[in-house]
Design a protein around this motif. Structure first.
Motif, PDB file in Angstrom:
ATOM      1  N   MET B   1       0.831  -1.190   0.000  1.00  0.00           N
ATOM      2  CA  MET B   1       0.000   0.000   0.000  1.00  0.00           C
ATOM      3  C   MET B   1       0.873   1.251   0.000  1.00  0.00           C
ATOM      4  SD  MET B   1      -2.259   1.352   3.117  1.00  0.00           S
ATOM      5  CE  MET B   1      -2.044   3.090   3.296  1.00  0.00           C
ATOM      6  N   THR B   2       0.476   2.259  -0.783  1.00  0.00           N
ATOM      7  CA  THR B   2       1.260   3.492  -0.805  1.00  0.00           C
ATOM      8  C   THR B   2       0.911   4.332   0.415  1.00  0.00           C
ATOM      9  OG1 THR B   2       1.230   3.485  -3.198  1.00  0.00           O
ATOM     10  CG2 THR B   2       1.829   5.547  -2.136  1.00  0.00           C
ATOM     11  N   LEU B   3       1.928   4.589   1.241  1.00  0.00           N
ATOM     12  CA  LEU B   3       1.687   5.308   2.488  1.00  0.00           C
ATOM     13  C   LEU B   3       1.813   6.805   2.277  1.00  0.00           C
ATOM     14  CD1 LEU B   3       1.225   4.900   5.532  1.00  0.00           C
ATOM     15  CD2 LEU B   3       3.703   4.934   5.818  1.00  0.00           C
ATOM     16  N   PHE B   4       2.845   7.178   1.516  1.00  0.00           N
ATOM     17  CA  PHE B   4       3.190   8.588   1.390  1.00  0.00           C
ATOM     18  C   PHE B   4       3.449   8.882  -0.072  1.00  0.00           C
ATOM     19  CE2 PHE B   4       5.911  12.252   1.375  1.00  0.00           C
ATOM     20  CZ  PHE B   4       5.495  12.991   2.470  1.00  0.00           C
ATOM     21  N   SER B  25       6.681   8.124  -4.469  1.00  0.00           N
ATOM     22  CA  SER B  25       5.730   7.476  -3.590  1.00  0.00           C
ATOM     23  C   SER B  25       6.448   6.430  -2.762  1.00  0.00           C
ATOM     24  CB  SER B  25       4.588   6.858  -4.391  1.00  0.00           C
ATOM     25  OG  SER B  25       5.111   5.906  -5.269  1.00  0.00           O
ATOM     26  N   VAL B  26       6.034   6.301  -1.521  1.00  0.00           N
ATOM     27  CA  VAL B  26       6.693   5.404  -0.588  1.00  0.00           C
ATOM     28  C   VAL B  26       5.696   4.338  -0.161  1.00  0.00           C
ATOM     29  CG1 VAL B  26       7.924   5.270   1.593  1.00  0.00           C
ATOM     30  CG2 VAL B  26       8.089   7.349   0.212  1.00  0.00           C
ATOM     31  N   GLU B  27       6.060   3.081  -0.393  1.00  0.00           N
ATOM     32  CA  GLU B  27       5.193   1.980   0.019  1.00  0.00           C
ATOM     33  C   GLU B  27       5.363   1.709   1.505  1.00  0.00           C
ATOM     34  OE1 GLU B  27       3.054   0.345  -2.181  1.00  0.00           O
ATOM     35  OE2 GLU B  27       3.686   2.056  -3.409  1.00  0.00           O
ATOM     36  N   GLU B  28       4.281   1.275   2.114  1.00  0.00           N
ATOM     37  CA  GLU B  28       4.352   0.985   3.545  1.00  0.00           C
ATOM     38  C   GLU B  28       5.328  -0.150   3.812  1.00  0.00           C
ATOM     39  OE1 GLU B  28       0.616   0.660   5.457  1.00  0.00           O
ATOM     40  OE2 GLU B  28       1.565   0.964   7.399  1.00  0.00           O
ATOM     41  N   GLY B  29       6.121   0.014   4.879  1.00  0.00           N
ATOM     42  CA  GLY B  29       7.026  -1.051   5.293  1.00  0.00           C
ATOM     43  C   GLY B  29       8.312  -1.135   4.501  1.00  0.00           C
ATOM     44  N   GLY B  58       1.957  21.467  -6.396  1.00  0.00           N
ATOM     45  CA  GLY B  58       2.012  20.036  -6.179  1.00  0.00           C
ATOM     46  C   GLY B  58       1.197  19.597  -4.970  1.00  0.00           C
ATOM     47  N   ARG B  59       1.090  18.290  -4.813  1.00  0.00           N
ATOM     48  CA  ARG B  59       0.255  17.715  -3.751  1.00  0.00           C
ATOM     49  C   ARG B  59       1.053  16.699  -2.953  1.00  0.00           C
ATOM     50  NH1 ARG B  59      -2.444  20.585  -2.883  1.00  0.00           N
ATOM     51  NH2 ARG B  59      -4.218  21.547  -3.862  1.00  0.00           N
ATOM     52  N   ILE B  60       0.845  16.690  -1.651  1.00  0.00           N
ATOM     53  CA  ILE B  60       1.456  15.667  -0.818  1.00  0.00           C
ATOM     54  C   ILE B  60       0.328  14.937  -0.099  1.00  0.00           C
ATOM     55  CG2 ILE B  60       3.050  15.216   1.088  1.00  0.00           C
ATOM     56  CD1 ILE B  60       4.357  17.906   0.452  1.00  0.00           C
ATOM     57  N   THR B  61       0.318  13.625  -0.189  1.00  0.00           N
ATOM     58  CA  THR B  61      -0.719  12.884   0.527  1.00  0.00           C
ATOM     59  C   THR B  61      -0.082  11.857   1.441  1.00  0.00           C
ATOM     60  OG1 THR B  61      -0.895  11.364  -1.319  1.00  0.00           O
ATOM     61  CG2 THR B  61      -2.526  13.130  -1.217  1.00  0.00           C
ATOM     62  N   PHE B  62      -0.742  11.629   2.574  1.00  0.00           N
ATOM     63  CA  PHE B  62      -0.283  10.647   3.542  1.00  0.00           C
ATOM     64  C   PHE B  62      -1.492   9.810   3.926  1.00  0.00           C
ATOM     65  CE2 PHE B  62       0.503   9.679   8.122  1.00  0.00           C
ATOM     66  CZ  PHE B  62       1.526   8.765   7.928  1.00  0.00           C
ATOM     67  N   GLU B  63      -1.399   8.530   3.739  1.00  0.00           N
ATOM     68  CA  GLU B  63      -2.522   7.609   3.972  1.00  0.00           C
ATOM     69  C   GLU B  63      -3.764   8.078   3.226  1.00  0.00           C
ATOM     70  OE1 GLU B  63      -2.489   7.643   8.363  1.00  0.00           O
ATOM     71  OE2 GLU B  63      -2.141   5.498   8.163  1.00  0.00           O
ATOM     72  N   GLY B  64      -3.545   8.628   2.054  1.00  0.00           N
ATOM     73  CA  GLY B  64      -4.676   9.063   1.242  1.00  0.00           C
ATOM     74  C   GLY B  64      -5.210  10.436   1.590  1.00  0.00           C
ATOM     75  N   HIS B  65      -4.749  11.050   2.716  1.00  0.00           N
ATOM     76  CA  HIS B  65      -5.222  12.388   3.045  1.00  0.00           C
ATOM     77  C   HIS B  65      -4.268  13.439   2.491  1.00  0.00           C
ATOM     78  CE1 HIS B  65      -8.071  10.609   5.772  1.00  0.00           C
ATOM     79  NE2 HIS B  65      -7.095   9.942   6.361  1.00  0.00           N
ATOM     80  N   ASP B  66      -4.845  14.515   2.019  1.00  0.00           N
ATOM     81  CA  ASP B  66      -4.022  15.598   1.482  1.00  0.00           C
ATOM     82  C   ASP B  66      -3.418  16.384   2.645  1.00  0.00           C
ATOM     83  OD1 ASP B  66      -2.905  17.724   0.239  1.00  0.00           O
ATOM     84  OD2 ASP B  66      -4.617  18.131  -1.076  1.00  0.00           O
TER      85      ASP B  66
END
Lengths: 343, 247, 306
Positions: B1-4, B25-29, B58-66
């Motif tokens: 899952m993409t975390l960040f 993009s950073v995958e979880e784990g 640009g946009r930064i999202t973490f756990e799907g939240h902006d």
């Protein structure tokens, strides 16, 4: 190097030896001030300035926010007390509350402007706001009485429940001021050792880091500014009673600079008690060197310059060095053993 | 899952464009590396990702939240933690207080004025646990300023871990460390990857190739390649333009 | 509108003189990142030294004194214009020597030390020259007033403005067109670079401090006939100077000049409508500018922000 943020050996209990000595000095002062050739009023003046200086050091020493305009809040407190007595009603508590409220409000407004700054820019903004208040105090003649100030501020009776005490002479007023001071000292001691106090010290040590571990640095700086202004206001209310007047002089840059000097010379950057030493030293210099020579401020200034050059930790730092140079007593270990929670 | 996830990040300082177009993009784990030559914009990139500067675009999202443009303390509270290249510690106090201050449970008390810092034994124990992870438990009651350089680096990481993060950003963790300390740090990060998602900026290519699952190569404010270390090693163009002959 | 003219002239004159004070200040901040709160005291010292040079009771009875006081005021004034800044420079260098232990520490210590120094200088002035207000006399040629378009203008203000303008131009030439200026500018960007170039950093600091102090002293002599001389004039002057460099941007030449003119004009024009509040306008200007742009109008990022 010692620092304000060292962990207190007794986990933040206020009942230390220094506190005992401080209370003892305050409580006995009325009995020895006159025999040693000083006067009753001096004790009160010193107690009020100690209150001001300790509250100021919350901002200056603990939070590391170098305000050079703090005299303004003392002055605002003094005016608020006087205006309350003259225009609302003759009441001690009401007056003091008005003093605290006015200074707190002014602090809240100024704090909102300065809390995203630090260092020299913070100092500068506080100077500018201090000057604005000082200027306003001089120019708003109809409210503040201009350069002369408010004169003839009464010393209202102390009313606690059914009890009613006349505190209009210097000695009884001294007792009242002392009690207020002691309560304030305990409150400040509590504050700096509580999580809130440690967080604001963390902000002094490293604002960026504090922000990145999740603290709302702006809010905490603002709150500290407000609280510190509130203490200044309380001191101002008492000062108006002591002087029976309120005048713009205490709000000048000179006075704001003097409180910085007192706190620094005393060692407010390294010790809770530093500002007390500084205030004592200042008034001793004023009354004793001042009795010998007109130019006492020159000598005080020179002493201050030398202090900044060779020992910026101030008197408290000097005492610490002296104590560690003496034959070592049982050393207080900082560590799990000394940590109260683990005992 | 993409975390960040960061998309099309741009950052200018006046007329100077430091980050032209950064997406990653950073995958979880996983351990994600960021590398590139000096002045490529690595640290600025980190600063934008962790809220130090807001991006210009640009946009930064973490756990799907902006989370674009949020304040550092808000970002930190979401579980994004970071260390600094130039060390940022609370130097007037003891090692353990550095960690306690970063614990979320202590932060919840930040407006409390009725108790003492070390009153809560569980907080102290939790801080000791974190210090133990980085090998500093026996120095917990020393002043932070008295630590050696290598230990300060370790404390820097401990403070980042104490915030109980979902993702940890490490800015040049090996900077200034000797060979032995670097090896120890590598070991530490290997242990941490089981519990955290980690993003590392690094100069030391060997270090990154050893640890990272994926690496973004930044040059001239752009991501010129994003791939696994093995694939990057094979990519001649990347090797020449950004890595020199190390890879 | 025409009634405003004298106020605008006043404001411009004030602004140019403020610029002269602020330039010395900003040089010192730029090179050593010290906020010199004693800058106003050096301003005061320059003026008081000039006062002593032009002549007074203190040496009137000596033979030299009689000869000296017999010379025309123009000669004595011109001498004072040289002696005052030189002695101010010497005093400034003495302060710089005291400052050395504070280098490398938080900027607060430099601020505190110079605050103490300002207090000491003020007390010394009280001791030597008394607490009263004094007047610096100026040659007849630049004294008095003239009429123009039905309005009265002071000749001295025009002289002061012209003098300040010339001095500012000379400072600019010195900084931009001489090798010394290049070294000073290098020092304000990066003290390591100065060392790498093989210059002695501590000597550079001493000289820059002396140069800044001389500018302050010069401004003191020029401004004294307008403002009068009193012991606490140092503190009255350093705050505007301080505000100006912050409004203009720390370390920026044109920032200081621009901000000084702005402050001078705002003080001058407020003076036309509400004279009692004229000095207040500069604080409000500061709050307005710095509230929105911490580094001032033309400033670059500075270590002092932290």
């Amino acid at each position: 190097m010692i620092s304000l943020s060292d962990i207190p050996a007794r986990g933040g209990s206020p009942f230390t030896r220094s506190m005992g000595l401080f209370v003892l000095l305050l409580l006995t002062a009325p009995f020895w001030l006159e025999p040693i050739g000083l006067y009753q009023y001096l004790g009160m003046e010193i107690a009020i300035w100690i209150l001001f200086a300790l509250g100021f050091n919350l901002l200056f020493g603990y939070a590391g926010l170098h305000s050079f305009g703090h005299g303004a809040y003392l002055g605002i407190g003094a005016y608020a007390f006087g205006l309350f007595q003259q225009n609302v009603t003759l009441n001690l508590w009401g007056g003091l509350l008005a003093a605290i409220a006015a200074a707190t409000l002014a602090g809240a407004i100024v704090g909102a402007f300065v809390s995203h700054r630090r260092g020299i820019y913070f100092a500068l903004m506080t100077i500018a706001f201090g000057q604005v208040f000082w200027f306003a105090a001089i120019k708003l003649h109809s409210v503040t009485g201009g350069e002369d100030g408010l004169l003839g501020i009464p010393r209202p009776n102390l009313v606690v429940g059914p009890l009613k005490l006349d505190i209009s002479d210097n000695r009884t007023l001294y007792w009242f001021v002392t009690i207020v001071l002691l309560v304030a000292v305990l409150a400040l001691w509590r504050l700096v050792n509580a999580p809130f106090g440690r967080v604001l010290q963390a902000i002094r040590q490293n604002e960026t880091r504090a922000r990145f571990v999740g603290y709302n640095v702006w809010l905490i700086k603002w709150l500290t500014f407000v609280v510190s202004a509130g203490f200044a206001g309380l001191a101002g209310g008492l000062f108006a009673m002591a002087q029976e007047s309120a005048y713009p002089d205490v709000m000048s840059l000179h006075q704001s600079g003097l409180i910085v000097m007192m706190v620094l010379v005393g060692g407010g950057l390294v010790s809770f008690w530093g500002p007390v030493f500084g205030v004592l030293l200042y008034f001793i210099a004023r009354d004793i060197i001042g009795g010998l020579t007109e130019t006492w401020l020159l000598w005080f200034g020179l002493m201050f310059v030398i202090m900044v050059m060779v020992r910026p930790e101030g008197l408290a730092g000097l005492f610490h060095v002296l104590r560690t140079c003496l034959p070592p007593g049982p050393r207080k270990a900082v560590g799990p053993a000394a940590h109260p929670g683990r005992a | 899952m993409t975390l960040f996830k960061a998309r099309n990040i741009q950052k200018r300082f006046g007329a100077r464009v430091v980050l032209e177009n950064i997406s990653l993009s950073v995958e979880e784990g996983t351990v994600h590396g960021i590398m590139g030559p000096n002045g490529a914009g690595k640290t600025t990139c980190f600063h934008v990702l962790t809220g130090f500067y807001p991006p210009d675009d640009g946009r930064i999202t973490f756990e799907g939240h902006d989370i674009t443009g949020r304040k550092p303390h808000q970002i930190a509270r979401l579980g994004i933690s970071r260390s600094f290249q130039i060390m940022n510690l609370f130097d007037d106090t003891v090692v353990i207080e550095n960690v306690i201050l970063a614990l979320p449970d202590f932060r919840a008390l930040s407006f409390n004025v009725t108790r003492n810092v070390f009153d809560d034994i569980t907080l102290v124990d939790r801080a000791l646990e974190v210090l133990d992870r980085v090998g500093l438990a026996d120095r917990a009651w020393q002043k932070a300023a008295s630590l050696s350089y290598g230990n300060r680096r370790a404390l820097e990481i401990a403070v980042a871990l104490a915030a109980d993060p979902r993702i940890v950003f490490l800015d040049e963790p090996t900077s200034g460390l000797g060979a032995e300390a670097t090896l120890r740090l590598m070991e530490l990060i290997r242990n941490l990857r089981e519990a955290y998602t980690i993003v590392i900026i690094e100069h030391d290519m060997r270090f990154l190739f050893e640890l990272a699952d994926t690496i973004s190569v930044i040059h001239w404010g752009q991501v010129i390649a994003e791939d696994t270390p093995a694939a990057l090693r094979a990519n001649k163009w990347v090797a020449r333009s950004a890595l020199g002959d190390v890879a | 509108m025409i009634e405003l003219l004298p106020h605008i002239v006043n404001g411009l004159t004030l602004g140019l003189l403020f610029a002269l004070i602020a330039l010395g200040f900003t040089l010192i901040v730029g090179v050593m990142e010290v906020i010199n709160l004693a800058h106003g005291s050096l301003f005061a010292l320059g003026a008081y030294f000039a006062l002593a040079t032009i002549g007074g009771d203190w040496f009137a009875s000596t033979e030299f004194g009689i000869w000296w006081l017999g010379l025309p005021i123009g000669t004595r004034y011109a001498t004072a214009l040289a002696v005052g800044p030189l002695l101010a420079a010497a005093s400034g260098m003495a302060i710089e020597l005291c400052l050395r232990p504070t280098y490398g520490k938080a900027p607060l210590y430099g601020l505190l030390l110079t605050f103490g120094a300002a207090l000491v200088v003020e007390e010394v002035i009280r001791l030597v020259w008394g607490t009263g207000e004094q007047n610096l006399s100026v040659p007849q040629a630049i004294n008095g007033a003239f009429l123009m378009g039905g309005l009265i203008f002071s000749k001295y203000k025009f002289f002061a403005a012209a003098f300040a303008l010339a001095a500012i131009a000379l400072v600019w030439v010195f900084l931009e067109r001489t090798p010394y200026g290049a070294i000073i500018k290098a020092g304000s960007h990066d003290s390591e670079m100065v060392r790498a170039l093989g210059y002695d950093l501590s000597k550079l600091r001493l000289l820059v401090f002396g140069f800044g102090a001389a500018l302050a002293g010069l401004a003191g002599i020029i401004l004294a006939p307008i403002w009068g001389l009193r012991p606490h004039i140092g503190l009255d002057v350093v705050i505007p100077a301080f505000l100006i460099i912050v409004i203009g941007g720390v370390g920026s030449f044109w920032g200081a000049v621009l901000a000084a003119l702005l402050v001078g004009m705002s003080v001058g024009i407020t003076g036309a409508y509400a004279p009692a509040w004229s000095m207040m306008s500069m604080y409000l200007l500061l709050i307005a500018v710095v509230g929105f742009r911490a580094r001032g109008l033309l400033g670059r990022k500075s270590a002092l922000e932290n």
